[in-house]
Design an enzyme around this catalytic site. Structure first.
Site, short mmCIF file in Angstrom:
data_model
loop_
_atom_site.label_atom_id
_atom_site.label_comp_id
_atom_site.label_asym_id
_atom_site.label_seq_id
_atom_site.Cartn_x
_atom_site.Cartn_y
_atom_site.Cartn_z
N ARG A 81 63.01 86.65 106.85
CA ARG A 81 63.55 86.71 108.61
C ARG A 81 62.31 87.32 109.19
O ARG A 81 61.91 87.85 109.64
CB ARG A 81 64.27 87.41 108.64
CG ARG A 81 65.97 87.13 110.01
CD ARG A 81 66.79 87.74 110.24
NE ARG A 81 67.09 89.39 110.33
CZ ARG A 81 67.08 90.33 110.16
NH1 ARG A 81 68.48 89.86 110.13
NH2 ARG A 81 67.42 91.22 110.71
N HIS A 121 67.75 106.51 107.92
CA HIS A 121 67.15 106.31 106.29
C HIS A 121 67.37 107.90 105.67
O HIS A 121 67.23 107.91 104.34
CB HIS A 121 65.26 107.19 107.20
CG HIS A 121 64.96 105.24 107.70
ND1 HIS A 121 63.62 105.14 108.55
CD2 HIS A 121 64.97 104.72 106.93
CE1 HIS A 121 63.16 104.12 108.13
NE2 HIS A 121 64.16 103.07 106.85
N ARG A 170 63.87 92.11 106.24
CA ARG A 170 64.02 91.92 107.43
C ARG A 170 63.15 93.14 108.01
O ARG A 170 62.46 93.27 107.67
CB ARG A 170 65.48 92.93 108.26
CG ARG A 170 66.40 93.22 108.11
CD ARG A 170 67.28 94.73 108.76
NE ARG A 170 68.42 94.11 108.42
CZ ARG A 170 69.60 94.29 107.98
NH1 ARG A 170 69.17 94.87 106.29
NH2 ARG A 170 70.96 94.11 107.73
N ASN A 188 77.35 90.83 110.37
CA ASN A 188 77.58 92.45 111.01
C ASN A 188 77.19 91.50 112.63
O ASN A 188 78.34 92.07 113.10
CB ASN A 188 76.03 93.27 110.93
CG ASN A 188 76.28 92.92 109.84
OD1 ASN A 188 77.06 93.06 108.62
ND2 ASN A 188 74.39 93.72 108.79
N ASP A 189 76.28 90.61 112.70
CA ASP A 189 76.82 90.77 114.15
C ASP A 189 78.50 89.34 114.56
O ASP A 189 78.90 89.39 115.25
CB ASP A 189 75.47 89.43 114.45
CG ASP A 189 74.66 90.93 115.04
OD1 ASP A 189 74.30 91.39 116.10
OD2 ASP A 189 73.20 91.05 114.25
N CYS A 226 74.38 87.91 103.69
CA CYS A 226 73.53 88.68 104.28
C CYS A 226 74.20 90.06 104.69
O CYS A 226 73.31 90.92 105.04
CB CYS A 226 72.33 88.62 104.32
SG CYS A 226 72.01 88.05 105.29
N ARG A 274 78.93 96.50 117.53
CA ARG A 274 78.73 96.85 116.56
C ARG A 274 78.28 98.55 115.73
O ARG A 274 78.91 98.90 115.15
CB ARG A 274 78.51 95.90 115.08
CG ARG A 274 76.64 95.79 115.88
CD ARG A 274 75.75 94.42 115.29
NE ARG A 274 75.45 95.33 113.82
CZ ARG A 274 74.02 94.59 113.26
NH1 ARG A 274 73.82 93.31 113.42
NH2 ARG A 274 73.24 94.90 112.38
N GLU A 285 75.38 83.65 112.97
CA GLU A 285 76.05 85.06 113.20
C GLU A 285 75.60 84.93 114.52
O GLU A 285 76.80 85.90 115.12
CB GLU A 285 74.77 86.34 112.66
CG GLU A 285 73.25 85.74 113.33
CD GLU A 285 71.98 86.96 113.12
OE1 GLU A 285 72.49 88.03 112.63
OE2 GLU A 285 71.03 86.04 113.08
C1 PEP Z 1 73.72 90.79 110.05
O1 PEP Z 1 73.59 90.60 111.41
O2 PEP Z 1 74.58 90.73 109.61
C2 PEP Z 1 72.77 90.71 109.67
C3 PEP Z 1 72.17 90.79 108.60
O3 PEP Z 1 71.81 90.67 110.42
P1 PEP Z 1 71.37 92.34 111.04
O4 PEP Z 1 71.71 93.24 110.36
O5 PEP Z 1 69.69 92.96 110.97
O6 PEP Z 1 71.43 92.53 112.64
MG MG Z 2 72.34 90.24 112.04
#
Ligand code: PEP
Ligand code: MG
Length: 584
Positions: free
Chosen positions: A334, A191, A298, A455-456, A503, A466, A432
């Site tokens: 989501r 944050h 989220r 990201n995942d 995303c 990650r 993902e």
């Molecule tokens: C992702 O995994 O790319 C994603 C957007 O979800 P989060 O970062 O909330 O896991």
């Molecule tokens: Mg994710």
């Protein structure tokens, strides 16, 4: 001169004097109170709690006035923690039962909560730990009667150097004087990082030991775009950065002016640029930054604010509020994406590999009630605006089929109850997991749209955690296999005429805008602060050039080659391309 490399979390450049903030992490010794003084101790705690709450509410009002609802939402989270009767109940019970001092009881309970959050293998959740530690600092200060830091009364512009900073500390600074941050710890999704971006304060975190390496008064350069901090720079370096600083100021003004413009390529292809948010209060900021809607909401914060499961009303009110700000812009909600056993009391099982464990949609299937509650609120909210429902971590058709059947049952119930909703509510899945990327055409039979969560996706495809900074060098979207997976997903979805967005953070990484456009991506959902940059790239290029870049990148063997190509193409095709990512 010393050059340090950290994690860039808020773009921009500042050259100035270091102000080293002393740590406040000292442990509170365990002391006991006499039984006749216990109630007085409880009263002392309650008074301190009320004072901190008032202080936080005043701060939230100030932040709301200065930067809008979005950032104030972060403090609203902290206030909701203070308001949680379970929290104060636990502290008071330590005072009464264990005869702890108010300081020790408050510190013990809050540090315990922070520890639980920190251990959750999900960056967004674990970052909340520093919010809680900030509350601990405030409560202790109220209890001990210590003076506030001098940071709110500075008489000259400074770079704040610290081990860590809490969000409330960040907002209570004098922003006219605090012009940059350089911190030992932290991550992109903390944050404090979000606040730094909102206040347009350049910031670099994860610098290791900068708080002990730098002395107050040292000259320091913070390059929040590249993640570089130069301590005690020599004359030549200073002159180079001063020149860069002057050029950058003009460029940032230009980007900000452009961000409300539509994202259309030079050869007429319209692209949608949406925003990722975590709090409903961020909707307004996203719109101000030029977002055409919310591509990823989220919703985990609903579970975190109070530590208890949110009711249908909590969900619905959140979505209603967001939609009222969005007008007819879309809102992609989501569903619950928690990965940890700590969050739902029913799930106490220890997992050897939580990232590969009972998380997200799997958790929803095992404990369907919280999911049903959320889906009912999402379906009801669909009567109020352009809502879409996005399912996280789907790996097989059964999961999607199950989620759809829950939505269908809920629609039947709402029909019976005479409630309004959109019968054609779009239900889509995140891509993902590599399996979902290669299997997208089958998923298209049941999924109305897709959103690629890189990201995942990267973590699972490359087998790299990650969240582990030691492995950060291995975690890259530039790996040609990642590009291939993404291309497979985009093309599969397009063949089945299903919309596909991205995303994950890669969507907002300006190096990849061109190849992603070239692979056919027409919807980007990114952090609000980078919308202007992504739009500038889109408006500067021709789709035909992007296709060539994508093909060349896909044919490469190694990430380093891909990165080299993308850097040079960004410079070549986009005016000011080498300065993007700095406009905030
Ligand atoms: C992702 O995994 O790319 C994603 C957007 O979800 P989060 O970062 O909330 O896991
Ligand atoms: Mg994710």
């Amino acid at each position: 001169m010393e050059i340090l490399k950290g994690i860039p979390v808020s773009p921009g450049l500042f050259i100035g004097e270091a102000f080293v903030l002393e740590g406040e992490e000292a442990r509170i010794p365990e002391r006991f109170v006499l039984s006749e003084l216990v109630e007085g101790e409880v009263a002392r705690f309650e008074k301190a709690l009320a004072a901190v709450r008032e202080e936080m509410a005043a701060l939230a009002d100030r932040v709301r006035a200065e930067t809008g609802e979005g950032v104030a939402g972060i403090l609203v989270f902290a206030i909701s923690v203070l308001d949680d009767p379970k929290l104060s109940g636990e502290i008071i019970s330590h005072i009464r039962r264990d005869r702890n001092t108010a300081e020790f009881a408050a510190s013990r309970v809050l540090r315990g909560r922070a520890r639980i959050l920190k251990n959750i293998p999900h960056t967004l959740l674990s970052q909340r730990a520093s919010d809680i530690m900030d509350l601990e600092r405030r409560l202790l200060r109220a209890l001990l009667g210590a003076k506030r830091e001098t940071l709110s009364h500075l008489d000259r512009p400074v770079v704040v150097v610290a081990h860590d900073l809490g969000p409330a500390q960040t907002v209570s600074m004098d922003h006219g004087k605090v012009r940059a941050f350089a911190l030992d710890v932290g991550g992109k999704t903390s944050h404090t990082a979000i606040l730094a971006r909102a206040y347009r304060i350049p910031a670099v975190v994860g610098l290791g030991t900068i708080s002990t390496d730098v002395c107050g008064g040292d000259t320091i350069i913070v390059d929040g775009t590249r993640g570089i901090v130069v301590v005690r720079p020599d004359e030549k370096t200073l002159a180079r950065y001063r020149k860069l600083d002057a050029e950058q100021t003009d460029f940032s003004v230009l980007i900000r002016r452009e961000r409300g413009m539509p994202a259309v390529t030079k050869d007429g292809a319209a692209v949608r640029v949406m925003a990722n948010i975590e709090f409903p209060e961020e909707v307004q900021t996203a719109i101000e930054y030029g977002a055409e809607g919310i591509g990823l909401f989220r919703t985990e914060f609903l579970y975190l604010r109070s530590g208890i499961l949110p009711s249908e009303w909590d969900h619905f009110e959140t979505y209603r509020k967001s939609l009222s700000m969005l007008g007819d812009r879309p809102l992609v909600i989501r569903t619950l994406d928690l990965g940890a056993d700590k969050m739902l009391p029913a799930q106490e099982r220890h997992e050897r590999n939580p990232v590969l464990g009972l998380r997200s949609i799997r958790l929803s299937m095992k404990y369907p009630e919280p999911f049903r509650t959320q889906v009912r609120a999402v379906v009801r909210a669909s009567a109020l605006g352009r809502v879409k429902m996005l399912l996280p971590m789907v790996s097989n058709m059964d999961e999607l089929r199950w989620a759809r059947s829950v939505a269908a049952e809920i629609m039947q119930d709402l029909d019976r109850e005479g409630m309004a909703f959109d019968r054609n509510l779009d239900v889509g899945i995140m891509i993902e997991i590599p399996a979902a990327a290669v299997h997208v055409e089958s998923f298209a039979k049941l999924s109305d749209f897709f959103s690629i969560g890189t990201n995942d996706l990267i973590q699972y495809a490359l087998a790299v955690d990650r969240t582990d900074e030691v492995l950060a060098g291995l975690y890259t979207p530039a790996h040609p296999s990642i590009l291939k997976l993404i291309k497979t997903a985009i093309e599969g979805a397009r063949r089945k005429s299903k919309p596909v967005a991205m995303c994950g953070e890669m969507a907002g990484d300006i190096l990849f805008t061109i190849p992603l456009l070239g692979m056919g991506l027409a919807e980007f959902s990114v952090a609000p602060a980078v919308i202007g940059d992504v739009k500038r790239i889109i408006r500067s290029v021709k789709l035909s050039d992007c296709k060539e870049v994508a093909e060349a990148a896909l044919a490469m063997d190694e990430s380093s080659e891909v990165l080299g190509l993308l850097r040079s193409m960004l410079r070549k095709l986009v005016p000011g391309g080498d300065r993007l990512g700095e406009s905030g």
